[in-house]
Design a protein around this motif. Structure first.
Motif, PDB file in Angstrom:
ATOM      1  N   ALA A   2       0.830  -1.199   0.000  1.00  0.00           N
ATOM      2  CA  ALA A   2       0.000   0.000   0.000  1.00  0.00           C
ATOM      3  C   ALA A   2       0.866   1.252   0.000  1.00  0.00           C
ATOM      4  O   ALA A   2       2.030   1.224   0.417  1.00  0.00           O
ATOM      5  N   ASP A   3       0.303   2.347  -0.462  1.00  0.00           N
ATOM      6  CA  ASP A   3       1.015   3.631  -0.493  1.00  0.00           C
ATOM      7  C   ASP A   3       0.698   4.395   0.786  1.00  0.00           C
ATOM      8  O   ASP A   3      -0.142   5.296   0.828  1.00  0.00           O
ATOM      9  N   ALA A   4       1.358   4.011   1.889  1.00  0.00           N
ATOM     10  CA  ALA A   4       1.121   4.642   3.184  1.00  0.00           C
ATOM     11  C   ALA A   4       1.732   6.036   3.207  1.00  0.00           C
ATOM     12  O   ALA A   4       2.783   6.282   2.607  1.00  0.00           O
ATOM     13  N   LYS A   5       1.084   6.969   3.920  1.00  0.00           N
ATOM     14  CA  LYS A   5       1.592   8.337   4.000  1.00  0.00           C
ATOM     15  C   LYS A   5       2.937   8.389   4.716  1.00  0.00           C
ATOM     16  O   LYS A   5       3.863   9.060   4.303  1.00  0.00           O
ATOM     17  N   ASN A   6       3.048   7.677   5.811  1.00  0.00           N
ATOM     18  CA  ASN A   6       4.299   7.656   6.578  1.00  0.00           C
ATOM     19  C   ASN A   6       4.655   6.208   6.878  1.00  0.00           C
ATOM     20  O   ASN A   6       3.983   5.553   7.666  1.00  0.00           O
ATOM     21  N   GLY A   7       5.707   5.712   6.243  1.00  0.00           N
ATOM     22  CA  GLY A   7       6.124   4.341   6.500  1.00  0.00           C
ATOM     23  C   GLY A   7       5.674   3.382   5.417  1.00  0.00           C
ATOM     24  O   GLY A   7       5.632   3.724   4.238  1.00  0.00           O
ATOM     25  N   PHE A   8       5.272   2.193   5.847  1.00  0.00           N
ATOM     26  CA  PHE A   8       5.038   1.103   4.907  1.00  0.00           C
ATOM     27  C   PHE A   8       3.879   0.242   5.400  1.00  0.00           C
ATOM     28  O   PHE A   8       3.761  -0.018   6.601  1.00  0.00           O
ATOM     29  N   GLU A   9       3.026  -0.196   4.481  1.00  0.00           N
ATOM     30  CA  GLU A   9       1.940  -1.116   4.811  1.00  0.00           C
ATOM     31  C   GLU A   9       1.796  -2.129   3.689  1.00  0.00           C
ATOM     32  O   GLU A   9       2.004  -1.814   2.519  1.00  0.00           O
ATOM     33  N   ALA A  10       1.435  -3.369   4.063  1.00  0.00           N
ATOM     34  CA  ALA A  10       1.244  -4.410   3.058  1.00  0.00           C
ATOM     35  C   ALA A  10       0.350  -5.510   3.587  1.00  0.00           C
ATOM     36  O   ALA A  10       0.231  -5.717   4.810  1.00  0.00           O
ATOM     37  N   GLU A  11      -0.297  -6.218   2.665  1.00  0.00           N
ATOM     38  CA  GLU A  11      -1.066  -7.420   2.964  1.00  0.00           C
ATOM     39  C   GLU A  11      -0.382  -8.616   2.330  1.00  0.00           C
ATOM     40  O   GLU A  11       0.048  -8.549   1.171  1.00  0.00           O
ATOM     41  N   ILE A  12      -0.250  -9.680   3.088  1.00  0.00           N
ATOM     42  CA  ILE A  12       0.330 -10.928   2.588  1.00  0.00           C
ATOM     43  C   ILE A  12      -0.800 -11.944   2.495  1.00  0.00           C
ATOM     44  O   ILE A  12      -1.474 -12.236   3.493  1.00  0.00           O
ATOM     45  N   ILE A  13      -1.033 -12.476   1.302  1.00  0.00           N
ATOM     46  CA  ILE A  13      -2.095 -13.470   1.094  1.00  0.00           C
ATOM     47  C   ILE A  13      -1.426 -14.797   0.741  1.00  0.00           C
ATOM     48  O   ILE A  13      -0.762 -14.923  -0.293  1.00  0.00           O
ATOM     49  N   PHE A  14      -1.622 -15.785   1.625  1.00  0.00           N
ATOM     50  CA  PHE A  14      -0.946 -17.074   1.467  1.00  0.00           C
ATOM     51  C   PHE A  14      -1.855 -18.175   2.013  1.00  0.00           C
ATOM     52  O   PHE A  14      -2.271 -18.123   3.178  1.00  0.00           O
ATOM     53  N   GLN A  15      -2.182 -19.149   1.139  1.00  0.00           N
ATOM     54  CA  GLN A  15      -3.024 -20.294   1.512  1.00  0.00           C
ATOM     55  C   GLN A  15      -4.320 -19.828   2.202  1.00  0.00           C
ATOM     56  O   GLN A  15      -4.669 -20.276   3.312  1.00  0.00           O
ATOM     57  N   ASN A  16      -5.016 -18.901   1.530  1.00  0.00           N
ATOM     58  CA  ASN A  16      -6.306 -18.396   1.989  1.00  0.00           C
ATOM     59  C   ASN A  16      -6.228 -17.661   3.327  1.00  0.00           C
ATOM     60  O   ASN A  16      -7.245 -17.476   3.997  1.00  0.00           O
ATOM     61  N   GLN A  17      -5.043 -17.246   3.723  1.00  0.00           N
ATOM     62  CA  GLN A  17      -4.872 -16.439   4.923  1.00  0.00           C
ATOM     63  C   GLN A  17      -4.317 -15.069   4.545  1.00  0.00           C
ATOM     64  O   GLN A  17      -3.567 -14.948   3.585  1.00  0.00           O
ATOM     65  N   THR A  18      -4.737 -14.070   5.313  1.00  0.00           N
ATOM     66  CA  THR A  18      -4.250 -12.711   5.069  1.00  0.00           C
ATOM     67  C   THR A  18      -3.532 -12.191   6.302  1.00  0.00           C
ATOM     68  O   THR A  18      -4.061 -12.260   7.422  1.00  0.00           O
ATOM     69  N   PHE A  19      -2.328 -11.677   6.085  1.00  0.00           N
ATOM     70  CA  PHE A  19      -1.522 -11.119   7.176  1.00  0.00           C
ATOM     71  C   PHE A  19      -1.222  -9.657   6.819  1.00  0.00           C
ATOM     72  O   PHE A  19      -0.815  -9.355   5.703  1.00  0.00           O
ATOM     73  N   LYS A  20      -1.454  -8.762   7.780  1.00  0.00           N
ATOM     74  CA  LYS A  20      -1.175  -7.353   7.565  1.00  0.00           C
ATOM     75  C   LYS A  20       0.087  -6.950   8.329  1.00  0.00           C
ATOM     76  O   LYS A  20       0.248  -7.334   9.490  1.00  0.00           O
ATOM     77  N   VAL A  21       0.949  -6.182   7.675  1.00  0.00           N
ATOM     78  CA  VAL A  21       2.184  -5.716   8.300  1.00  0.00           C
ATOM     79  C   VAL A  21       2.303  -4.215   8.082  1.00  0.00           C
ATOM     80  O   VAL A  21       1.788  -3.667   7.102  1.00  0.00           O
ATOM     81  N   SER A  22       3.021  -3.544   8.988  1.00  0.00           N
ATOM     82  CA  SER A  22       3.130  -2.089   8.921  1.00  0.00           C
ATOM     83  C   SER A  22       4.576  -1.605   8.835  1.00  0.00           C
ATOM     84  O   SER A  22       4.872  -0.455   9.127  1.00  0.00           O
ATOM     85  N   SER A  23       5.504  -2.493   8.476  1.00  0.00           N
ATOM     86  CA  SER A  23       6.889  -2.104   8.235  1.00  0.00           C
ATOM     87  C   SER A  23       7.542  -3.159   7.354  1.00  0.00           C
ATOM     88  O   SER A  23       7.055  -4.299   7.272  1.00  0.00           O
TER      89      SER A  23
END
Length: 348
Positions: A306-327
């Motif tokens: 994602a295009d976060a304003k300050n820092g970094f954000e992303a979603e990881i999709i693996f084997q029907n699971q979603t993990f959110k991270v902020s760095s």
């Protein structure tokens, strides 16, 4: 670029060394042009012949064969005083200027016109003042050379070359002793000066990334003695740039113009998508960890950046699971949990 006048031109030039009657050829068949208003970066691996070419073009070393034309005159026909009014040279060696001030060193650039004992004319003073303004060294003038930093000394030597008022300036590794901010500033300054003064500027350098961003033209010297010249973009897209610096330990990414130290694994299982900026940094971090990036969206793991304003954000999709991270660090930790047999964790 082709409308600019060629101030330096070589014709079937061969460069190298003569010793005991035998010649050792470094490069041959060189037909290159250095044009007014252009900054050209001479690139090549160590031993490819960059210094030999620079020394030959400047008249410090004789050519094995062929011609070098400077401002429509054969280099070999120019007397030293004439050559000093056609070409100025800034060497990579650390500057030994005794107890001279920066002002006195810049004034030495007028020596080809005044002689060692000559007095400075109104024109000489104008050229000196102009070069001081162009390089932004007015605050350094009364300081002695040994009191200046490497970056400051290099700017003073560039000012001296500008005061010499030649149509051609050659610089051998002008960023060699500089830190990153000063390397960037020097390359930017040289590009600006080429445009503003209409001088032809040639510099040898190992700053591949900065050369790609600032040079009007690249000269690529290959260890086999060949030289390719062209716009940076054309040499990248044709594969010539990466071929010149090909090594097993890294690869060149044409899409970003950067070198990748750790090559992606063959069993790449991750697909990345998202805005270009954060995507670039996520990809680089994953590759550094030895996690392979796939070109195909049906890879087992999808990472949406994602295009976060300050820092970094992303979603990881693996084997029907979603993990959110902020760095990016959290991304790497999560990826090693999902792929424990890959990357750095495989060696632990």
């Amino acid at each position: 670029m082709n409308n600019h006048k060629a101030i330096v031109e070589t014709r079937s030039l061969a460069i190298g060394y003569r010793s005991s009657g035998a010649a050792r050829t470094v490069a041959t068949g060189l037909n290159i042009q250095l044009r007014a208003g252009n900054m050209v970066c001479l690139l090549g691996s160590n031993g490819a012949g960059k210094s030999t070419l620079m020394r030959t073009l400047s008249g410090l070393q004789p050519a094995l064969s062929g011609e070098i034309m400077i401002d429509d005159r054969q280099l070999g026909t120019l007397k030293p005083a004439e050559l000093a009014q056609k070409l100025s040279l800034v060497l990579t060696d650390r500057i030994e200027a005794g107890n001279l001030t920066a002002r006195e060193v810049v004034a030495l650039g007028r020596t080809p016109y005044t002689g060692w004992l000559g007095s400075l004319t109104k024109k000489d003073h104008f050229k000196i003042a102009q070069s001081i303004e162009q390089t932004g060294i007015s605050l350094l003038l009364d300081r002695h050379m040994h009191q200046l930093s490497d970056g400051e000394r290099q700017k003073v030597m560039l000012a001296r070359a500008l005061a010499q008022d030649t149509p051609v300036i050659l610089l051998d590794e002008p960023t060699a002793h500089l830190d990153l901010p000063n390397r960037v500033e020097m390359m930017r300054l040289l590009h600006t000066l080429a445009r503003a003064t209409r001088k032809a500027i040639l510099l040898s350098t190992h700053e591949l990334d900065l050369a790609l961003q600032t040079a009007d033209e690249l000269w690529l010297m290959h260890p086999d003695g060949t030289l390719l010249a062209g716009l940076p973009e054309d040499l990248v897209l044709s594969g010539a740039f990466e071929a010149t610096f090909a090594r097993n330990s890294f690869s060149f990414d044409r899409a970003t113009g950067t070198f990748i130290i750790h090559q992606p694994l063959d069993n790449a299982q991750i697909y990345l998508e998202g805005p270009e900026g954060p995507l670039f940094w996520a990809k680089r971090a994953l590759q550094r960890e030895g996690l392979g990036i796939s070109r195909y969206r049906d890879a087992p793991c999808l990472i949406r950046v994602a295009d976060a304003k300050n820092g970094f954000e992303a979603e990881i999709i693996f084997q029907n699971q979603t993990f959110k991270v902020s760095s990016v660090q959290a991304l790497i930790v999560q990826m090693h949990l999902l792929f424990p047999s890959h990357g750095r964790s495989a060696a632990s």
